[in-house]
Design a protein around this motif. Structure first.
Motif, PDB file in Angstrom:
ATOM      1  N   LYS A   1       0.835  -1.215  -0.042  1.00  8.94           N
ATOM      2  CA  LYS A   1      -0.080   0.046   0.222  1.00  8.94           C
ATOM      3  C   LYS A   1       0.721   1.283   0.013  1.00  8.94           C
ATOM      4  CE  LYS A   1      -4.058  -1.717   0.323  1.00  8.94           C
ATOM      5  NZ  LYS A   1      -3.944  -3.031   0.082  1.00  8.94           N
TER       6      LYS A   1
ATOM      7  N   ALA B   1       2.121   3.383  -3.461  1.00 11.62           N
ATOM      8  CA  ALA B   1       1.634   4.556  -3.723  1.00 11.62           C
ATOM      9  C   ALA B   1       2.776   5.593  -4.138  1.00 11.62           C
ATOM     10  CB  ALA B   1       0.913   5.234  -2.245  1.00 11.62           C
TER      11      ALA B   1
ATOM     12  N   GLU C   1       4.268   5.021  -7.700  1.00 15.14           N
ATOM     13  CA  GLU C   1       3.122   5.597  -8.744  1.00 15.14           C
ATOM     14  C   GLU C   1       3.600   6.940  -8.703  1.00 15.14           C
ATOM     15  OE1 GLU C   1       1.582   3.835 -10.760  1.00 15.14           O
ATOM     16  OE2 GLU C   1       2.019   2.060  -9.675  1.00 15.14           O
ATOM     17  N   GLY C   2       3.809   7.717  -7.737  1.00 13.77           N
ATOM     18  CA  GLY C   2       4.027   9.001  -7.778  1.00 13.77           C
ATOM     19  C   GLY C   2       5.499   9.410  -8.264  1.00 13.77           C
TER      20      GLY C   2
ATOM     21  N   THR D   1      -0.463   7.732   2.464  1.00 19.18           N
ATOM     22  CA  THR D   1      -0.830   7.197   1.196  1.00 19.18           C
ATOM     23  C   THR D   1      -1.315   8.171   0.281  1.00 19.18           C
ATOM     24  OG1 THR D   1      -3.025   6.943   2.214  1.00 19.18           O
ATOM     25  CG2 THR D   1      -1.422   4.712   2.036  1.00 19.18           C
TER      26      THR D   1
ATOM     27  N   LEU E   1       0.023   8.838  -3.400  1.00 18.04           N
ATOM     28  CA  LEU E   1      -0.188   8.597  -4.723  1.00 18.04           C
ATOM     29  C   LEU E   1      -0.607   9.527  -5.578  1.00 18.04           C
ATOM     30  CD1 LEU E   1      -1.069   5.834  -6.192  1.00 18.04           C
ATOM     31  CD2 LEU E   1      -3.396   6.182  -5.061  1.00 18.04           C
TER      32      LEU E   1
END
Length: 282
Positions: A29, A33, A36-37, A134, A137
């Motif tokens: 998780k 996140a 992806e960023g 989180t 993300l």
């Protein structure tokens, strides 16, 4: 010291000059996140250890285990994002392959001393701790960082550049304060999500259709959060500005602000999170 960051709520973003290459160990998780960023912000060619993900845009590579990391790859930063209880096997493998490394730990609880004890005496590892959350993300994360005295400005710059690419950062002066960061911003998104759940439920209890109650709750939290992010006004003043004496908001706040309501339960909840982080310190 808080590091300025672009207004992510407005959609304005500034890509860092260069994001360092990473070896990401753990892309659940939190790790997922951040990844992806980072990919959206132009991550240098990197390697991700992931047993479940099958694809990653070139030039990045996926391997199933640390032992499978290509021999020609030396990351600028190793990001350790596994569960605290499962860190030791990963640390042993990393120490065998990268005895001198910059290690950014985003695990709750595990102290630098406990991580170095597993990594091994005599290695050149420098460990920086961070607690992101989180919303990274979406480029709206909040991360607290701590660097030990042996960390150089370059170590700190590499680690901070990664976390600034996915949100805002703040450095703390003592490692123990990372546990406090965990209780506020690390776990904090869950508190906000719970508030959205409870507001939705309360709306249904007051006769609203569930879909209507859900959008009212979500958009209200989004709007209030954006005001907090954008305006310099203190949160207490913002609250007072929407609380007319004898009005509806005042009636609700009289319940929420009772001594045994939010003031007590919020402090107790954060304290419980901090206590659990300390229990995980090893």
């Amino acid at each position: 010291m808080t590091t300025p960051h672009p207004d992510t709520a407005s959609g304005t973003a500034v890509t860092p000059a260069a994001l360092p290459s990473i070896l990401l160990v753990g892309s659940g998780k939190m790790g997922g996140a951040m990844l992806e960023g980072w990919l959206a912000q132009g991550l240098a060619p990197s390697v991700i250890v992931d047993r479940h993900r099958d694809t990653l845009p070139a030039p990045h590579r996926i391997v199933r285990a640390i032992e499978d990391v290509p021999a020609d790859f030396t990351p600028d930063v190793i990001v350790l994002a596994v569960k605290p209880q499962k860190a030791d096997p990963a640390l042993h493998s990393l120490a065998a392959r990268f005895p001198a490394a910059t290690l950014l730990s985003v695990m709750a609880g595990r102290s630098i001393a406990s991580l170095k004890a597993v990594y091994g005496a005599g290695t050149g590892v420098v460990i920086v701790r961070a607690m992101p959350n989180t919303p990274s993300l979406l480029g709206a994360g909040m991360s607290g960082l701590y660097a030990p005295p042996e960390a150089t400005p370059e170590h700190k710059r590499h680690c901070e550049s990664l976390l600034r690419a996915v949100g805002e950062t703040v450095w703390v002066d003592a490692e123990g304060l990372i546990d406090s960061v965990t209780g506020i911003s690390g776990s904090g998104p869950a508190y906000v999500f719970l508030l959205a759940e409870l507001l939705t439920k309360a709306g249904v209890e007051q006769g609203l259709p569930e879909d209507t109650a859900r959008i009212l709750a979500r958009e209200t939290i989004y709007g209030a959060g954006r005001m907090l992010h954008t305006l310099p006004t203190d949160a207490a003043e913002l609250r007072r500005n929407v609380t007319s004496p004898g009005g509806t908001t005042a009636a609700a706040l009289a319940v929420l602000m009772a001594d045994d309501a939010w003031p007590a339960t919020t402090s107790a909840a954060v304290a419980a999170a901090v206590t659990r982080a300390k229990e995980l310190s090893g």
